[in-house]
Design a protein around this motif. Structure first.
Motif, PDB file in Angstrom:
ATOM      1  N   UNK A 439       0.975  -1.293  -0.288  1.00  0.00           N
ATOM      2  CA  UNK A 439      -0.056  -0.065   0.139  1.00  0.00           C
ATOM      3  C   UNK A 439       0.359   1.719   0.056  1.00  0.00           C
ATOM      4  N   UNK A 440      -0.046   2.423   0.121  1.00  0.00           N
ATOM      5  CA  UNK A 440       0.362   3.637   0.229  1.00  0.00           C
ATOM      6  C   UNK A 440       0.762   4.678  -0.903  1.00  0.00           C
ATOM      7  N   UNK A 441       1.385   5.164  -1.469  1.00  0.00           N
ATOM      8  CA  UNK A 441       1.449   6.307  -2.541  1.00  0.00           C
ATOM      9  C   UNK A 441       2.841   5.753  -2.931  1.00  0.00           C
ATOM     10  N   UNK A 442       2.807   6.759  -4.771  1.00  0.00           N
ATOM     11  CA  UNK A 442       3.438   6.483  -5.801  1.00  0.00           C
ATOM     12  C   UNK A 442       3.428   7.806  -6.754  1.00  0.00           C
ATOM     13  N   UNK A 443       4.969   8.218  -7.044  1.00  0.00           N
ATOM     14  CA  UNK A 443       4.371   9.350  -7.873  1.00  0.00           C
ATOM     15  C   UNK A 443       4.702   8.671  -8.851  1.00  0.00           C
ATOM     16  N   UNK A 444       2.938   9.813  -9.548  1.00  0.00           N
ATOM     17  CA  UNK A 444       2.693   8.705 -10.832  1.00  0.00           C
ATOM     18  C   UNK A 444       2.718  10.534 -12.204  1.00  0.00           C
ATOM     19  N   UNK A 445       2.306  10.320 -13.357  1.00  0.00           N
ATOM     20  CA  UNK A 445       2.560  11.559 -14.447  1.00  0.00           C
ATOM     21  C   UNK A 445       3.561  12.196 -14.678  1.00  0.00           C
ATOM     22  N   UNK A 446       4.502  11.028 -14.318  1.00  0.00           N
ATOM     23  CA  UNK A 446       6.175  11.729 -14.587  1.00  0.00           C
ATOM     24  C   UNK A 446       6.593  12.210 -16.132  1.00  0.00           C
ATOM     25  N   UNK A 447       6.877  13.523 -15.970  1.00  0.00           N
ATOM     26  CA  UNK A 447       7.070  13.646 -17.421  1.00  0.00           C
ATOM     27  C   UNK A 447       8.705  14.154 -17.605  1.00  0.00           C
ATOM     28  N   UNK A 448       9.228  14.073 -18.623  1.00  0.00           N
ATOM     29  CA  UNK A 448      10.075  14.305 -18.872  1.00  0.00           C
ATOM     30  C   UNK A 448      10.674  15.585 -18.902  1.00  0.00           C
ATOM     31  N   UNK A 449      12.278  14.926 -18.047  1.00  0.00           N
ATOM     32  CA  UNK A 449      13.016  16.340 -16.441  1.00  0.00           C
ATOM     33  C   UNK A 449      12.856  16.936 -15.573  1.00  0.00           C
ATOM     34  N   UNK A 450      11.543  15.997 -14.667  1.00  0.00           N
ATOM     35  CA  UNK A 450      11.241  16.337 -13.627  1.00  0.00           C
ATOM     36  C   UNK A 450      12.704  15.547 -12.619  1.00  0.00           C
ATOM     37  N   UNK A 451      12.417  15.635 -11.476  1.00  0.00           N
ATOM     38  CA  UNK A 451      13.273  14.595 -10.455  1.00  0.00           C
ATOM     39  C   UNK A 451      12.759  15.392  -8.906  1.00  0.00           C
ATOM     40  N   UNK A 452      13.077  14.013  -8.005  1.00  0.00           N
ATOM     41  CA  UNK A 452      12.537  14.028  -6.503  1.00  0.00           C
ATOM     42  C   UNK A 452      14.142  14.256  -5.856  1.00  0.00           C
ATOM     43  N   UNK A 453      14.401  14.569  -5.251  1.00  0.00           N
ATOM     44  CA  UNK A 453      15.391  14.905  -4.274  1.00  0.00           C
ATOM     45  C   UNK A 453      15.343  14.952  -2.763  1.00  0.00           C
ATOM     46  N   UNK A 454      16.869  14.400  -2.048  1.00  0.00           N
ATOM     47  CA  UNK A 454      16.686  13.856  -0.772  1.00  0.00           C
ATOM     48  C   UNK A 454      18.126  14.398  -0.010  1.00  0.00           C
ATOM     49  N   UNK A 455      17.816  15.076   0.814  1.00  0.00           N
ATOM     50  CA  UNK A 455      18.869  15.094   1.454  1.00  0.00           C
ATOM     51  C   UNK A 455      19.259  14.538   2.782  1.00  0.00           C
ATOM     52  N   UNK A 456      20.906  14.468   2.841  1.00  0.00           N
ATOM     53  CA  UNK A 456      21.939  13.500   3.741  1.00  0.00           C
ATOM     54  C   UNK A 456      21.186  12.346   4.032  1.00  0.00           C
ATOM     55  N   UNK A 457      21.521  11.753   2.951  1.00  0.00           N
ATOM     56  CA  UNK A 457      20.629  10.446   3.190  1.00  0.00           C
ATOM     57  C   UNK A 457      22.384   9.255   3.694  1.00  0.00           C
ATOM     58  N   UNK A 458      22.107   8.340   4.087  1.00  0.00           N
ATOM     59  CA  UNK A 458      23.241   7.849   4.696  1.00  0.00           C
ATOM     60  C   UNK A 458      23.967   6.370   3.327  1.00  0.00           C
ATOM     61  N   UNK A 459      25.143   6.375   3.418  1.00  0.00           N
ATOM     62  CA  UNK A 459      25.300   5.651   1.987  1.00  0.00           C
ATOM     63  C   UNK A 459      26.970   5.259   2.197  1.00  0.00           C
ATOM     64  N   UNK A 460      27.605   4.469   2.686  1.00  0.00           N
ATOM     65  CA  UNK A 460      28.933   4.546   2.766  1.00  0.00           C
ATOM     66  C   UNK A 460      29.182   3.005   1.247  1.00  0.00           C
TER      67      UNK A 460
END
Length: 538
Positions: A439-460
């Motif tokens: 369940x939950x949600x999704x991002x839909x109607x995605x068009x060319x050139x769109x983006x989402x961004x997240x800050x300070x995510x832990x990856x090593x």
């Protein structure tokens, strides 16, 4: 939305001439790798990213538990009105509860709580009036079946447990006055020496009309336990709401609740009381398992209290209640107040640290994902800031698998000025209810050139990135850009439908140990839906 309309909607973002050119691009079929059910090939080499930030986090030697309080008042579940006298409210939630049901409310906050890495959520129980509907007001423990259902639907029973944070003045004094005097409030005070309720007390208010319902709603496998005992916090029993607390009276109440929990549910509560209980009745020290000092406004912003050889921490990320003659403020200081509080509780290896308060918008102490707006509006540098700080001081500051929901982005670039699909958030990102598992949600109607961004995510180290996508089209492409370093452009295969989901590889990155990163998911060519993405340590 009706997915049969998705094809025509692909043209609504562009003028007619541009739409024709875009259609030619979208519907051209590459020569390889785009058949139904095909998966995009993972790149042969890792992308090296030497950037990122080194942020403070829990040391592996600090093994104590971390939990948060959670109020579930009717207004909070309904999505407002967010009004508390004349106090200015800063930390409004990103999740727009007016676009969903109470089931959706709980499902979102299970995701946020799991993302934060906390060991438990301590729900603010305030009892109920017998014979009333469910729920009868904020803090009705009978309503917790919704939280339980959401944890199970999300498959997170192994990741998130539930404790009780009993708001004793509300569950005992206020409920007694509602039932006995039809008034509510804290006058007359609750008489701790009255065990039956013949006068102004009664053990039934804490047990029969409150914690009993908590154990009925929350099954044993979801209870957070310390040494095999389910954790129960008890707030103040001070004189503003209580009388005759001494001479063993408060201790006898706790003994009664413990005996009832053991006989009816085979549960032996692990009581952590506010320090007032032991101050007002020294006999409580022989019954309680721990005590906490809560926090003060403006100081102390964190406390450490010891009982039975163990230390118990409490802290808060911020506080703001300014109304009339009240002027109570703890400045969040761009998250540094919260970091300092956790460094001096979790970082001092307290057995348990409790943080106020995941949904406490009314006092501007909330930890939840806030609206995407500037600092002056939210008192957050970015929406997920407090969730990320919590995770840094959780037991997994660098999780083996980091799962990030597409709708949760800190910032977005979207070709439409509003959320055309009308769910979850009230800015430009197009979000809809998902048909994917969990369940939950999704991002839909995605068009060319769109983006989402997240800050300070832990990856090593070496991290493999994957994205959960759905599309009946061919031609969609995406890529990750981390700290400005672009990963490979990935051809998204047709999955067979807008709600037919497939997880695809999206490249491998190499990071410096102990670093956090800015992650952008870019849609090089549109025509897809995105549910979530993951970074998994190789």
């Amino acid at each position: 939305m009706a997915h049969a309309k998705r094809g025509p909607r692909s043209r609504r973002w562009l003028p007619i001439g541009a739409a024709v050119a875009a259609a030619a691009l979208w519907w051209s079929v590459p020569t390889t790798g785009w058949g139904a059910g095909a998966t995009a090939a993972a790149p042969a080499a890792s992308v090296v990213d030497t950037g990122g930030s080194v942020l403070s986090h829990r040391d592996s030697a600090d093994t104590g538990a971390l939990g948060v309080t959670f109020g579930f008042e009717d207004r909070t579940i309904a999505g407002g009105p967010y009004v508390n006298q004349s106090n200015q409210i800063y930390n409004l939630p990103m999740y727009d509860a007016t676009t969903g049901s109470s089931e959706d409310f709980w499902l979102d906050y299970v995701e946020e709580l799991v993302s934060s890495g906390v060991d438990f959520v301590a729900v603010d129980t305030r009892g109920y009036v017998p014979g009333s509907s469910v729920p009868n007001e904020g803090g009705d423990p009978r309503a917790l079946t919704g939280l339980v259902a959401a944890i199970n639907k999300a498959g997170d029973a192994g990741k998130l447990k539930i404790a009780a944070f009993d708001d004793t003045p509300a569950s005992m004094t206020d409920k007694k006055n509602q039932i006995k005097h039809k008034t509510g409030g804290y006058s007359p005070t609750f008489d701790m020496s009255d065990t039956t309720g013949a006068g102004e007390g009664g053990h039934q208010y804490l047990w029969d009309n409150d914690l009993k319902a908590f154990y009925q709603a929350v099954p044993d496998n979801l209870l957070y336990k310390v040494n095999g005992q389910p954790l129960v916090y008890l707030w103040s029993d001070n004189d503003f709401a209580f009388a005759n607390q001494g001479n063993g009276n408060s201790a006898n109440l706790l003994k009664y609740v413990r005996s009832q929990a053991q006989s009816q549910f085979n549960e032996n509560p692990y009581f952590v009381t506010d320090q007032s209980w032991i101050t007002n009745d020294s006999a409580v020290s022989q019954v309680a398992n721990g005590q906490d000092g809560w926090f003060g406004v403006p100081d102390p912003k964190y406390t450490n209290m010891t009982l039975n050889g163990a230390s118990f921490g409490a802290t808060v990320p911020s506080f703001h209640f300014v109304s009339g003659s009240s002027n109570m403020v703890i400045d969040p200081d761009h998250g540094q107040t919260f970091v300092n509080g956790l460094a001096n509780t979790v970082g001092k290896n307290d057995l348990i640290t409790l943080v106020e308060g995941f949904s406490d918008w009314s006092e501007n102490a909330a930890l939840w994902r806030t609206k995407s707006a500037d600092y002056a509006t939210t008192q957050r540098d970015y929406p997920n800031q407090n969730i990320n700080i919590l995770r840094r001081y959780s037991k997994t500051p660098f999780p083996a698998t980091l799962t990030v929901q597409a709708e949760s982005a800190d910032s977005v670039s979207d070709t439409t000025p509003t959320n055309t699909l009308g769910k979850y958030r009230d800015d430009a990102l197009d979000v809809e209810t998902t048909g994917d598992s969990g369940g939950g949600w999704d991002v839909g109607a995605i068009a060319t050139g769109e983006w989402e961004q997240w800050n300070e995510l832990p990856m090593q180290g070496t991290e493999d990135l994957k994205v959960r996508v759905a599309t009946p089209l061919t031609g969609a492409q995406l890529r990750f850009v981390v700290d400005g370093v672009a990963g490979p452009t990935i051809n998204v295969p047709t999955t067979g439908g807008w709600q037919t989901w497939q997880t695809i590889d999206a490249g491998t990155f190499q990071f410096t140990a102990g670093t956090s990163h800015t992650v952008r998911l870019e849609y090089v060519n549109g025509g897809l839906n995105a549910n979530w993405w993951q970074a998994t340590a190789s």
